[in-house]
Design a protein around this motif. Structure first.
Motif, mmCIF file in Angstrom:
data_model
loop_
_atom_site.group_PDB
_atom_site.id
_atom_site.type_symbol
_atom_site.label_atom_id
_atom_site.label_comp_id
_atom_site.label_asym_id
_atom_site.label_seq_id
_atom_site.Cartn_x
_atom_site.Cartn_y
_atom_site.Cartn_z
ATOM 1 N N ALA A 125 0.848 -1.184 0.000
ATOM 2 C CA ALA A 125 0.000 0.000 0.000
ATOM 3 C C ALA A 125 0.879 1.227 0.000
ATOM 4 O O ALA A 125 2.062 1.163 0.295
ATOM 5 C CB ALA A 125 -0.899 0.002 1.237
ATOM 6 N N SER A 126 0.296 2.353 -0.322
ATOM 7 C CA SER A 126 1.049 3.590 -0.399
ATOM 8 C C SER A 126 1.378 4.118 0.985
ATOM 9 O O SER A 126 0.673 3.878 1.955
ATOM 10 C CB SER A 126 0.246 4.645 -1.162
ATOM 11 O OG SER A 126 -0.083 4.174 -2.444
ATOM 12 N N CYS A 133 -7.489 -6.573 -8.710
ATOM 13 C CA CYS A 133 -6.200 -6.209 -9.301
ATOM 14 C C CYS A 133 -5.997 -6.835 -10.672
ATOM 15 O O CYS A 133 -5.289 -6.279 -11.508
ATOM 16 C CB CYS A 133 -5.064 -6.622 -8.370
ATOM 17 S SG CYS A 133 -4.872 -5.510 -6.968
ATOM 18 N N GLY A 159 1.980 9.489 -4.051
ATOM 19 C CA GLY A 159 1.103 9.742 -5.175
ATOM 20 C C GLY A 159 0.708 11.184 -5.309
ATOM 21 O O GLY A 159 -0.215 11.519 -6.037
ATOM 22 N N ALA A 218 -3.885 2.573 2.787
ATOM 23 C CA ALA A 218 -3.141 3.625 2.094
ATOM 24 C C ALA A 218 -3.533 4.957 2.705
ATOM 25 O O ALA A 218 -4.715 5.222 2.930
ATOM 26 C CB ALA A 218 -3.453 3.616 0.595
ATOM 27 N N ARG A 243 -7.500 -2.804 -6.682
ATOM 28 C CA ARG A 243 -6.817 -1.643 -7.234
ATOM 29 C C ARG A 243 -7.771 -0.463 -7.142
ATOM 30 O O ARG A 243 -8.939 -0.562 -7.483
ATOM 31 C CB ARG A 243 -6.407 -1.878 -8.692
ATOM 32 C CG ARG A 243 -5.541 -0.746 -9.276
ATOM 33 C CD ARG A 243 -5.264 -0.974 -10.753
ATOM 34 N NE ARG A 243 -4.505 -2.194 -10.986
ATOM 35 C CZ ARG A 243 -3.178 -2.271 -10.890
ATOM 36 N NH1 ARG A 243 -2.475 -1.209 -10.557
ATOM 37 N NH2 ARG A 243 -2.561 -3.420 -11.126
ATOM 38 N N GLY A 246 -5.690 7.521 -7.938
ATOM 39 C CA GLY A 246 -4.954 7.385 -6.703
ATOM 40 C C GLY A 246 -4.849 8.632 -5.861
ATOM 41 O O GLY A 246 -4.805 8.563 -4.639
ATOM 42 N N ARG A 296 -3.798 7.650 -11.985
ATOM 43 C CA ARG A 296 -2.939 6.838 -11.133
ATOM 44 C C ARG A 296 -3.777 5.866 -10.317
ATOM 45 O O ARG A 296 -4.932 6.144 -9.997
ATOM 46 C CB ARG A 296 -2.126 7.736 -10.200
ATOM 47 C CG ARG A 296 -1.245 8.726 -10.937
ATOM 48 C CD ARG A 296 -0.420 9.551 -9.981
ATOM 49 N NE ARG A 296 0.395 10.536 -10.681
ATOM 50 C CZ ARG A 296 1.245 11.365 -10.084
ATOM 51 N NH1 ARG A 296 1.385 11.324 -8.763
ATOM 52 N NH2 ARG A 296 1.940 12.228 -10.794
ATOM 53 N N THR A 297 -3.181 4.741 -9.984
ATOM 54 C CA THR A 297 -3.854 3.754 -9.148
ATOM 55 C C THR A 297 -2.892 3.277 -8.070
ATOM 56 O O THR A 297 -1.677 3.469 -8.149
ATOM 57 C CB THR A 297 -4.332 2.536 -9.970
ATOM 58 O OG1 THR A 297 -3.194 1.859 -10.512
ATOM 59 C CG2 THR A 297 -5.259 2.967 -11.100
ATOM 60 N N PHE A 298 -3.461 2.667 -7.049
ATOM 61 C CA PHE A 298 -2.648 1.975 -6.053
ATOM 62 C C PHE A 298 -3.361 0.696 -5.668
ATOM 63 O O PHE A 298 -4.581 0.586 -5.791
ATOM 64 C CB PHE A 298 -2.365 2.858 -4.824
ATOM 65 C CG PHE A 298 -3.586 3.333 -4.092
ATOM 66 C CD1 PHE A 298 -4.170 2.576 -3.084
ATOM 67 C CD2 PHE A 298 -4.155 4.568 -4.394
ATOM 68 C CE1 PHE A 298 -5.290 3.026 -2.401
ATOM 69 C CE2 PHE A 298 -5.273 5.035 -3.719
ATOM 70 C CZ PHE A 298 -5.838 4.261 -2.722
ATOM 71 N N GLU A 299 -2.577 -0.298 -5.227
ATOM 72 C CA GLU A 299 -3.143 -1.593 -4.856
ATOM 73 C C GLU A 299 -3.177 -1.751 -3.347
ATOM 74 O O GLU A 299 -2.305 -1.247 -2.638
ATOM 75 C CB GLU A 299 -2.337 -2.740 -5.460
ATOM 76 C CG GLU A 299 -2.293 -2.754 -6.968
ATOM 77 C CD GLU A 299 -1.106 -1.987 -7.517
ATOM 78 O OE1 GLU A 299 -0.074 -1.912 -6.815
ATOM 79 O OE2 GLU A 299 -1.214 -1.449 -8.623
#
Length: 234
Positions: free
Chosen positions: A33-34, A215, A39, A183, A125, A129, A173-176
């Motif tokens: 995770a971020s 994802c 981001g 996150a 996902r 983001g 943008r994306t994050f998982e």
């Protein structure tokens, strides 16, 4: 000037965070995770008029009045921020909003932390983001904006009104998030360049759209939702 090295001149446009039209999730998935503030790259200031000082040398609207519609309470320091309510996202996401520095000072604006947690049993996902975690998102009135707390923003000291508008790279943008992962984003609260006042007292609601899907889903797959929260400045 704060510049995103990944930006391309032909793709730059003003993005009022939250728009999802014509953009899609990326396929594939990694883990993790971020981190706080991640981001958040990508803004470039664009000029906007600087307000004309009042006859007493202050900024328009900065009269020290703590009544509704004023800009700061009487006495030292700026407005204090309290959390009124959170209208969280749908499952499998859960949200939390925490005040880190609830009072504006001469050295820094108020700051808060937004956290999104995957409460499901499979990885997801999330996009966009930045907008999903309220980076570069304005309140419904357009008078306030949330910016990454680790950024350097050109604002009037002890007033925290931006001197210029903020341009954000037009990219998706994306994050998982693995199951149970979170996150976060640490955010500073500024008065937008579109207003001629400092941080305005009263209730202010922020809302944003997001997209979440597996994802390994095909590009464009995923459910669209909206979440937000309301703060009180007094």
């Amino acid at each position: 000037m704060h510049t995103d090295p990944s930006d391309r001149p032909t793709r730059r446009a003003l993005l009022r965070a939250g728009g999802l039209a014509g953009i899609a999730l990326l396929a594939g998935c990694t883990t993790g995770a971020s981190t706080p503030g991640a981001g958040g790259e990508g803004p470039t200031p664009t000029p906007s008029p600087t307000p004309t000082p009042t006859t007493d040398g202050g900024l328009p609207g900065d009269d020290g009045d703590d009544a509704a519609g004023g800009t700061r309470p009487a006495g030292t320091g700026g407005p204090g921020v309290s959390l009124v309510s959170v209208d969280g996202p749908d499952a499998p996401l859960a949200a939390d909003v925490t005040l880190l520095e609830p009072v504006a000072t001469a050295e820094a604006p108020p700051t808060l932390r937004v956290t999104l947690t995957n409460t499901g049993d499979s990885a997801v996902r999330v996009g966009e983001g930045r907008a999903a975690r309220f980076q570069y998102v304005h309140d419904e009135s357009g008078r306030l904006v949330l910016l990454p707390a680790d950024g350097e923003w050109d604002a009037v000291p002890d007033c925290w009104r931006l001197r210029h508008g903020i341009a954000v790279t037009e990219e998706y943008r994306t994050f998982e998030l693995a199951p149970g992962a979170a996150a976060t984003a640490d955010l500073a609260l500024y008065a937008s360049a579109e207003t001629d006042a400092c941080l305005p007292v009263g209730e202010h609601t922020f809302s944003t759209r997001y997209q979440v899907g597996p994802c390994d889903s095909a590009p464009g797959a995923g459910a669209v939702g909206e979440w937000g929260f309301t703060v009180l400045l007094e």
